[in-house]
Design an enzyme around this catalytic site. Structure first.
Site, mmCIF file in Angstrom:
data_model
loop_
_atom_site.group_PDB
_atom_site.id
_atom_site.type_symbol
_atom_site.label_atom_id
_atom_site.label_comp_id
_atom_site.label_asym_id
_atom_site.label_seq_id
_atom_site.Cartn_x
_atom_site.Cartn_y
_atom_site.Cartn_z
ATOM 1 N N ASP A 19 36.824 36.153 16.727
ATOM 2 C CA ASP A 19 36.113 37.078 15.609
ATOM 3 C C ASP A 19 36.496 38.475 16.181
ATOM 4 O O ASP A 19 35.617 39.230 16.230
ATOM 5 C CB ASP A 19 34.638 36.803 15.791
ATOM 6 C CG ASP A 19 34.308 35.470 15.693
ATOM 7 O OD1 ASP A 19 35.157 34.479 15.190
ATOM 8 O OD2 ASP A 19 33.301 34.970 16.399
ATOM 9 N N GLU A 191 32.991 31.418 6.276
ATOM 10 C CA GLU A 191 32.186 32.507 7.071
ATOM 11 C C GLU A 191 33.218 33.583 7.516
ATOM 12 O O GLU A 191 34.440 33.590 7.079
ATOM 13 C CB GLU A 191 31.623 31.786 8.246
ATOM 14 C CG GLU A 191 32.545 31.191 9.288
ATOM 15 C CD GLU A 191 31.889 30.499 10.467
ATOM 16 O OE1 GLU A 191 30.645 30.102 10.248
ATOM 17 O OE2 GLU A 191 32.512 30.133 11.353
#
Length: 312
Positions: A19, A191
């Protein structure tokens, strides 16, 4: 100029970098990468505790993004409980202040059935972060913020609503501090939304867990899906033979660079046992985006050259 290595970056502490978000440090005149630091090397972790108890890692690049070295973890001054989890930072700079929108989980848990919120923090140095607020979003199970400045100077934040089939929702703000939830943006499972402007239109890339799903928009409200996903097929490079996940995109000097992560031990051709350290470890990779006939593509096996110009 040398091509970037594969992988671009591996975390030396837990080997669980994921991420990523890339931001320019104006005072140090370096590019920084902040990332979720999953505890992949914790072989005794029960359930999914290895993706909890995480701190945000920090790496730096002095050569415009070609090479990255580990620097530290972020000192986030928000600790209402002794055990806590930090995921998926998004960081922007505005008027000399850095703003982080961070997924906060109040504990270290063995499963996914627990609250998570998005909190707002500010910093002057990218290392030390002060809590400002918990955003009043749609419910108590929201993750993966991404903030983008709208043409009128206000701000929009996209995030993942886990209680609505993992759909993408959004909120608006005039000042980065006060936010009003606006509801669903895209009804799709995915996501890690990332919104950016390039080649005359707006794009959103989300992690669909089977490659990266691309959407385009003329107005940041209506989103058209692209049929082809990015990074769905395995690459040939080291640690790049699994699907790409939760990316950042840096548009710089007319080019667009896709920073993504992979789980090398989850390669389709030769997956490691699910509970093994090799299946848990993750690394950051880099590929350049291409624009052709109204669509985004990328070739993860093509050598990538990058030299980011300093941020404004």
């Amino acid at each position: 100029m040398q091509a970037v290595a594969k992988p671009l970056f591996s975390d030396p502490i837990y080997d669980g970098a994921a991420d990523p978000v890339i931001v320019y440090h104006k005072k140090e005149k370096k590019w920084f990468m902040l990332y979720t630091n999953r505890r992949a090397t914790n072989a005794q972790a029960e359930g999914v505790t290895w993706v909890h108890g995480t701190r945000i890692g920090i790496a730096e690049s002095s050569d415009g993004g070609t090479t990255w070295t580990y620097r530290d973890t972020a000192n986030i001054n928000y600790r209402p409980v002794a055990a806590y989890t930090h995921w998926a930072p998004d960081v922007i700079e505005h008027d000399g202040t850095y703003h982080m929108y961070l997924t906060y989980v109040p504990g270290i848990f063995t499963d996914w059935n627990h609250p998570r919120h998005i909190i707002h923090l500010t910093s002057q140095d990218l290392f030390n972060w002060d809590y400002q607020s918990t955003l009043p979003l749609v419910n108590d199970k929201v993750i993966d913020a991404n903030v983008f400045r709208l043409p009128d100077g206000t701000w929009r934040l996209w995030y993942n609503n886990e209680r609505d089939g993992k759909s993408i929702y959004y909120a608006d703000s005039k000042d980065l501090y006060q936010w009003q939830d606006k509801g669903r943006a895209i009804k799709a499972r995915g996501e890690g939304p990332k919104v950016f402007q390039w080649k005359g239109q707006y794009w959103m890339i989300i992690d669909a867990w089977k490659g990266l799903q691309v959407y385009s928009s003329p107005d940041l409200l209506t989103w058209k899906p692209q049929e082809e996903r990015l990074l769905e097929e395995p690459g040939q490079g080291k640690d790049d033979q699994a699907i790409g996940g939760h990316p950042d995109v840096v548009v710089n000097n007319g080019k667009a660079y896709l920073f993504y992560f992979t789980h090398p031990g989850r390669a389709k051709a030769n997956p490691s046992p699910a509970s093994s350290v090799n299946a848990k470890r993750s690394v950051i990779q880099l590929a350049e985006l291409q624009y052709q006939n109204g669509k985004l593509t990328t070739d993860r096996d093509k050598p990538t050259y990058i030299h980011l110009k300093p941020g404004k």
